[in-house]
Design an enzyme around this catalytic site. Structure first.
Site, PDB file in Angstrom:
ATOM      1  N   ASP A  94      33.485  51.462  37.218  1.00  0.00           N
ATOM      2  CA  ASP A  94      34.051  52.205  38.343  1.00  0.00           C
ATOM      3  C   ASP A  94      35.300  52.984  37.944  1.00  0.00           C
ATOM      4  OD1 ASP A  94      35.566  49.895  37.956  1.00  0.00           O
ATOM      5  OD2 ASP A  94      35.402  49.183  40.017  1.00  0.00           O
ATOM      6  N   ASP A  97      41.392  52.109  33.951  1.00  0.00           N
ATOM      7  CA  ASP A  97      42.818  51.976  34.287  1.00  0.00           C
ATOM      8  C   ASP A  97      43.556  51.819  32.960  1.00  0.00           C
ATOM      9  OD1 ASP A  97      45.217  51.532  35.563  1.00  0.00           O
ATOM     10  OD2 ASP A  97      44.748  49.513  36.217  1.00  0.00           O
TER      11      ASP A  97
HETATM   12  P1  IMP Z   1      41.235  48.157  33.062  1.00  0.00           P
HETATM   13  O1  IMP Z   1      40.665  47.109  32.163  1.00  0.00           O
HETATM   14  O2  IMP Z   1      42.725  48.076  33.166  1.00  0.00           O
HETATM   15  O3  IMP Z   1      40.780  49.555  32.750  1.00  0.00           O
HETATM   16  O4  IMP Z   1      40.782  47.780  34.518  1.00  0.00           O
HETATM   17  C1  IMP Z   1      39.598  48.138  35.009  1.00  0.00           C
HETATM   18  C2  IMP Z   1      39.262  47.260  36.191  1.00  0.00           C
HETATM   19  O5  IMP Z   1      40.385  46.996  37.044  1.00  0.00           O
HETATM   20  C3  IMP Z   1      38.288  48.025  37.037  1.00  0.00           C
HETATM   21  O6  IMP Z   1      36.962  47.760  36.634  1.00  0.00           O
HETATM   22  C4  IMP Z   1      38.607  47.574  38.432  1.00  0.00           C
HETATM   23  O7  IMP Z   1      37.839  46.431  38.740  1.00  0.00           O
HETATM   24  C5  IMP Z   1      40.064  47.180  38.409  1.00  0.00           C
HETATM   25  N1  IMP Z   1      40.927  48.247  38.959  1.00  0.00           N
HETATM   26  C6  IMP Z   1      41.847  48.976  38.300  1.00  0.00           C
HETATM   27  N2  IMP Z   1      42.437  49.867  39.112  1.00  0.00           N
HETATM   28  C7  IMP Z   1      41.894  49.693  40.338  1.00  0.00           C
HETATM   29  C8  IMP Z   1      42.096  50.341  41.621  1.00  0.00           C
HETATM   30  O8  IMP Z   1      42.898  51.274  41.816  1.00  0.00           O
HETATM   31  N3  IMP Z   1      41.325  49.875  42.638  1.00  0.00           N
HETATM   32  C9  IMP Z   1      40.419  48.868  42.502  1.00  0.00           C
HETATM   33  N4  IMP Z   1      40.190  48.255  41.314  1.00  0.00           N
HETATM   34  C10 IMP Z   1      40.922  48.661  40.249  1.00  0.00           C
HETATM   35 MG    MG Z   2      35.352  47.137  37.856  1.00  0.00          MG
END
Ligand code: IMP
Ligand code: MG
Length: 184
Positions: A94, A97
């Site tokens: 989705d 981040d």
């Molecule tokens: P990353 O590993 O930091 O890239 O985080 C990714 C995961 O964090 C995503 O798959 C989401 O489940 C969650 N996430 C990060 N930002 C958001 C947001 O703004 N809304 C909802 N879920 C988020």
């Molecule tokens: Mg996710």
């Protein structure tokens, strides 16, 4: 809540993503690996726009955070994956981040002998990346704000919204984000 991507914008974004994926197609089977739970709406819309032999498997990847901006332990459950040796794989999530979830998954899938692993995300938050990996396909760049809808949740809610919206301050009680387990 403030809508930043309407249903129509999302739909044309997915059209474009599907066309980009298709343009790089080898003509062989594509294994789409969707990340639960946040990618289910994206994956459902994306695979219906792909031609050619496609198979789908969902995996679990959850990041638990001690604070909103501090990525924590990453839990992956890949036991349902088929044999990926020699396969053309597309991982779909989705949101990118920090990128830690996707980077870990891509590494794991490569280790399983996939011929090619490409990655696709609906959203990428600007200025947040903590990994070298860049997703091959990005639907929309968004500002560094907490968003919900179209699969994305806050504390298990709002995944069903047909649009993407920013949760305004006040909708997230102070400290909530620090407490909640952000589950993919
Ligand atoms: P990353 O590993 O930091 O890239 O985080 C990714 C995961 O964090 C995503 O798959 C989401 O489940 C969650 N996430 C990060 N930002 C958001 C947001 O703004 N809304 C909802 N879920 C988020
Ligand atoms: Mg996710």
């Amino acid at each position: 809540m403030r809508t930043i991507l309407t249903t129509e914008q999302l739909s044309s974004g997915i059209d474009r993503l599907a066309a980009e994926v298709q343009a790089g197609s080898t003509g062989g089977q594509l294994t789409v690996v969707g990340v639960l739970t946040g990618s289910i709406v994206l994956v459902a819309d994306l695979i219906r726009r792909l031609d050619g032999p496609v198979r789908l498997q969902m995996v679990v990847a959850s990041s638990y955070r001690g604070a909103a901006t501090t990525p924590g332990r990453l839990d992956m459950r890949l036991d349902l994956l088929p044999d990926l040796a020699g396969q053309d794989v597309l991982v779909a999530d989705d949101i990118f981040d920090t990128g830690r979830t996707l980077a870990a998954l891509v590494g794991e899938l490569r280790q399983r002998g996939a011929a090619r692993v490409r990655s696709l995300v609906l959203l990428r938050k600007q200025g947040r990346a903590e990994v070298a990996l860049k997703p091959d396909f990005v639907g929309f760049e968004i500002p560094d704000e907490f968003v919900v809808g179209y699969g994305l949740d806050f504390d298990g809610r709002w995944r069903h919204l047909p649009y993407v919206a920013v949760l305004e301050k006040g909708e997230i009680a102070a400290g909530d984000l620090a407490e909640v387990a952000v589950v993919s």
